[in-house]
Design an enzyme around this catalytic site. Structure first.
Site: not given
Length: 369
Positions: A178-179, A205, A298, A301
């Site tokens: 993600s991030t 994401h 973050m 997940d």
């Protein structure tokens, strides 16, 4: 102490919207606003700022030029880009991330009233400000705030995992990120050789359009083919499939082959695509032949999906805290005891190659790095 934010956007409406959102939070303070990059850089030299929100398209000095100037003087200051859900916006956002932006938030479109727009921006922006500020402070000699740390993950369910045979061979690599993901993938994937012998499936994401642009950019840098998986693609050795934004990605068996399936099921962990969805399908299909890799991001997940892969006898790698932009997703996996190894980003390609090479002739992997 409050998180001090500088809001940079040429739109008066957006500046007011973002300022209103932030000033409602007890732990955040808007210390300034700027209508373009020149003003922003001048204010940064005068103010004590913890996080910057930065528009991409501005007059006089646009977001990318501002970011370059900012990074030259403040290399570790978290910067969150404001982008549009368009091909142009996606391309500019990916370029900003490559230039050192920490993360991005998309401007709301198609919403019917200001309250919806406010809620949409709030849900995207606030967690990023807090997480990135916490990560930036953790790099200094001070304790990481508990609110931004992954914390101890819930213990995996007490079930007996499948015993992995000594000669178990990896047949698929599944990655969740993600991030900080675009840059992490841009470092990891080009290190894999054209002879990489198994398919790779990825959940990053990102919203629609952005994932297609990301796949195109990575395809131009990698020795293996990188595509956006919209559903129905055949999994082939040496091909990388990135889940399309806005849709979950899963794998199903079709005869002797495995294909991708996309669906619009409800979000999991507030995400669609969700890493857990992909990892569960990988665990069910491949069992001991699965290798999961959880990179920077973050939230948590991927935690339950990693648990499913370990219970099925598969293997799990996690990125370490020092090399992660935010040690949320890999941190939860590591703290739950689900990772076979926790490694810096620049060691992961070699470790993936080593594990995939087990049970295969070594020359088939060629040289990594």
């Amino acid at each position: 102490m409050s998180i001090r934010v500088l809001v940079v956007d040429d739109s008066v409406v957006v500046r007011r919207l973002v300022t209103r959102i932030l000033e409602e939070e007890a732990d955040i303070e808007v210390v300034g606003a700027a209508a373009n990059g020149r003003i922003a850089l001048a204010k940064l030299a005068q103010l004590e700022v913890d996080v910057v929100t930065l528009d991409i398209e501005m007059p006089e000095m646009a977001g990318l030029a501002t970011l370059a100037g900012l990074r030259a003087r403040w290399p570790w200051l978290p910067v969150i880009m404001f982008s549009t859900l368009t091909a142009r916006g996606a391309e500019a956002t990916l370029e900003a991330l490559a230039l050192g932006a920490s993360d991005y938030v998309t401007k709301p479109t198609g919403l019917h009233n200001p309250a919806e727009a406010l809620a949409a921006v709030k849900a995207e922006l606030l967690p990023r400000i807090r997480a990135l500020h916490g990560r930036n402070r953790a790099a200094a000699p001070s304790p990481t705030p508990a609110a931004t740390s992954p914390g101890p993950a819930a213990a995996p369910a007490v079930r007996t995992p499948v015993v992995r045979p000594a000669n178990a061979r990896i047949d698929v690599v599944a990655i969740g990120v993600s991030t900080g993901g675009p840059n992490a993938l841009a470092e990891l994937l080009p290190a894999l050789p054209s002879t990489f012998p198994v398919p790779i499936v990825i959940v990053q994401h990102m919203p629609p359009v952005f994932t297609r642009m990301l796949a195109n950019r990575l395809d131009g840098r990698c020795a293996v083919s990188v595509i956006e998986a919209e559903g129905g693609e055949l999994l082939l050795p040496g091909r990388i499939h990135i889940a399309a934004g806005g849709q979950h990605l899963a794998l199903v068996r079709q005869g002797t082959s495995v294909i991708t399936v996309a669906n619009d099921d409800p979000p999991e962990n507030s995400c669609r695509p969700a890493v857990d969805v992909l990892f569960r399908s990988v665990a069910g299909l491949y069992g001991t032949g699965a290798l999961a890799v959880v990179l920077t991001g973050m939230g948590q997940d991927g935690l339950r999906g990693a648990e499913a892969i370990r219970l099925a006898g598969g293997q799990v790698l996690a990125q370490d805290e020092a090399s992660s932009v935010v040690w949320g997703m890999p941190g939860f996996v590591a703290r739950a005891g689900l990772a076979d190894a926790v490694l810096p980003l620049d060691d992961l390609a070699a470790e993936i190659g080593r594990r995939v090479a087990a049970g295969r002739p070594l020359p088939i992997l060629g040289k990594l790095g």
